[in-house]
Design an enzyme around this catalytic site. Structure first.
Site, PDB file in Angstrom:
ATOM      1  N   GLN A 106       2.951   9.920   0.973  1.00  0.00           N
ATOM      2  CA  GLN A 106       4.282   9.949   1.586  1.00  0.00           C
ATOM      3  C   GLN A 106       5.166  10.201   0.201  1.00  0.00           C
ATOM      4  O   GLN A 106       6.442   9.901   0.087  1.00  0.00           O
ATOM      5  CB  GLN A 106       3.877   7.997   1.422  1.00  0.00           C
ATOM      6  CG  GLN A 106       3.381   7.118   2.729  1.00  0.00           C
ATOM      7  CD  GLN A 106       3.051   6.150   2.709  1.00  0.00           C
ATOM      8  OE1 GLN A 106       2.287   5.216   1.892  1.00  0.00           O
ATOM      9  NE2 GLN A 106       4.662   4.983   3.494  1.00  0.00           N
ATOM     10  N   GLY A 138       0.953  -1.364   0.058  1.00  0.00           N
ATOM     11  CA  GLY A 138      -0.114  -0.005  -0.170  1.00  0.00           C
ATOM     12  C   GLY A 138       0.686   1.395   0.365  1.00  0.00           C
ATOM     13  O   GLY A 138       1.828   1.295   0.833  1.00  0.00           O
ATOM     14  N   HIS A 168      -4.551   1.504   7.809  1.00  0.00           N
ATOM     15  CA  HIS A 168      -3.807   2.655   7.130  1.00  0.00           C
ATOM     16  C   HIS A 168      -2.450   3.129   6.217  1.00  0.00           C
ATOM     17  O   HIS A 168      -2.528   4.197   6.864  1.00  0.00           O
ATOM     18  CB  HIS A 168      -1.758   1.165   7.205  1.00  0.00           C
ATOM     19  CG  HIS A 168      -1.220   1.829   7.318  1.00  0.00           C
ATOM     20  ND1 HIS A 168       0.050   0.740   8.372  1.00  0.00           N
ATOM     21  CD2 HIS A 168      -0.062   2.173   6.489  1.00  0.00           C
ATOM     22  CE1 HIS A 168       1.344   0.971   8.047  1.00  0.00           C
ATOM     23  NE2 HIS A 168       0.763   2.145   6.565  1.00  0.00           N
ATOM     24  N   GLU A 169      -3.342   3.169   4.622  1.00  0.00           N
ATOM     25  CA  GLU A 169      -3.267   4.267   4.264  1.00  0.00           C
ATOM     26  C   GLU A 169      -3.772   5.801   4.054  1.00  0.00           C
ATOM     27  O   GLU A 169      -3.861   6.710   3.796  1.00  0.00           O
ATOM     28  CB  GLU A 169      -3.132   3.775   2.740  1.00  0.00           C
ATOM     29  CG  GLU A 169      -2.857   2.323   2.488  1.00  0.00           C
ATOM     30  CD  GLU A 169      -0.817   2.595   2.715  1.00  0.00           C
ATOM     31  OE1 GLU A 169      -0.458   3.347   2.225  1.00  0.00           O
ATOM     32  OE2 GLU A 169       0.019   1.484   2.826  1.00  0.00           O
ATOM     33  N   HIS A 186      -2.658   7.838   6.521  1.00  0.00           N
ATOM     34  CA  HIS A 186      -1.610   8.745   6.244  1.00  0.00           C
ATOM     35  C   HIS A 186      -1.847   9.612   5.821  1.00  0.00           C
ATOM     36  O   HIS A 186      -0.619  11.487   5.479  1.00  0.00           O
ATOM     37  CB  HIS A 186      -0.871   7.831   4.929  1.00  0.00           C
ATOM     38  CG  HIS A 186       0.504   7.078   5.397  1.00  0.00           C
ATOM     39  ND1 HIS A 186       1.823   7.688   6.095  1.00  0.00           N
ATOM     40  CD2 HIS A 186       0.552   5.403   4.653  1.00  0.00           C
ATOM     41  CE1 HIS A 186       2.099   6.086   6.431  1.00  0.00           C
ATOM     42  NE2 HIS A 186       1.782   5.176   5.582  1.00  0.00           N
ATOM     43  N   CYS A 228       6.209  -0.079   7.112  1.00  0.00           N
ATOM     44  CA  CYS A 228       5.208   1.429   6.621  1.00  0.00           C
ATOM     45  C   CYS A 228       7.073   1.214   6.317  1.00  0.00           C
ATOM     46  O   CYS A 228       7.549   1.691   5.966  1.00  0.00           O
ATOM     47  CB  CYS A 228       5.671   2.495   7.310  1.00  0.00           C
ATOM     48  SG  CYS A 228       4.537   3.738   6.298  1.00  0.00           S
ATOM     49  N   LEU A 229       6.286   1.629   4.557  1.00  0.00           N
ATOM     50  CA  LEU A 229       7.782   2.177   3.482  1.00  0.00           C
ATOM     51  C   LEU A 229       8.178   3.261   4.362  1.00  0.00           C
ATOM     52  O   LEU A 229       9.561   3.881   3.931  1.00  0.00           O
ATOM     53  CB  LEU A 229       6.995   2.248   2.125  1.00  0.00           C
ATOM     54  CG  LEU A 229       6.045   0.866   1.182  1.00  0.00           C
ATOM     55  CD1 LEU A 229       5.992   1.671   0.211  1.00  0.00           C
ATOM     56  CD2 LEU A 229       7.489  -0.074   0.970  1.00  0.00           C
TER      57      LEU A 229
HETATM   58 NI    NI Z   1       2.517   3.348   5.763  1.00  0.00          NI
END
Ligand code: NI
Length: 173
Positions: free
Chosen positions: A51, A46, A133-134, A137, A91-92
């Site tokens: 991000q 995701g 989660h996304e 963000h 998370c990235l």
């Molecule tokens: Ni994330």
């Protein structure tokens, strides 16, 4: 398509609240393509526009193993949620760290798709967790915000140190 740079915690730009998308046009579709490319190459399941420092309410996800279930959600809103599930999340934007987070097990989410059509979809398990989660963000929220202050501060310190080493490497003689 282009691979975009992913911001990393504690970059303050990750705390920006994203604005609603007003029209689904070719520019937005091109952003969505870039988000998919960046997510697949990372690799991750995701990615939110926040991000990559684009503060529009857009996210992409694909929980399949073979890139066969790409989903792009524009202006997503959760209209129903129930149950609780605990997942080891990463998370990235917080590379290398995984911690258990509790979220709703099942959600119903309304969004606009890449063609500009309004869609309502149910999701459960990993996909439901990923979408929640996304969507965090897009509010400027990260999974580390669910952890204790002590844990979050330990992760922040380690990441800042790694980021410093990385930028020092770039000018090493
Ligand atoms: Ni994330």
């Amino acid at each position: 398509m282009a691979k975009l740079t992913i911001l990393e915690f504690p970059d303050p730009r990750l705390r920006t609240r994203a604005s609603p998308v007003e029209s689904v046009d070719d520019g937005l579709r091109s952003l969505i393509d870039d988000l998919f490319e960046t997510m697949y190459e990372a690799p991750g399941i995701g990615l939110a526009a926040t991000q990559v420092n684009v503060h529009k309410r857009v996210l992409v996800a694909d929980i399949s193993a073979d890139k066969s279930e790409p989903l792009a959600l524009i202006n997503p809103v959760i209209v129903e949620k129930d149950g609780v599930t605990a997942t080891e999340e990463g998370c990235l934007s917080v590379p290398g760290y995984y911690e258990e987070v509790e979220r709703a097990e099942h959600i119903r989410v309304k969004f606009t798709d890449r063609l500009g059509d309004d869609v309502e979809m149910e999701a459960e398990g990993l996909l439901a967790v990923c979408i929640q989660h996304e969507m965090d963000h897009l509010e400027g929220k990260l999974f580390v915000d669910y952890l204790s202050e002590a844990k979050r501060s330990r992760i922040r310190k380690k990441l800042v140190k790694e980021q410093r080493y990385r930028s020092a490497d770039a000018v090493a003689l």
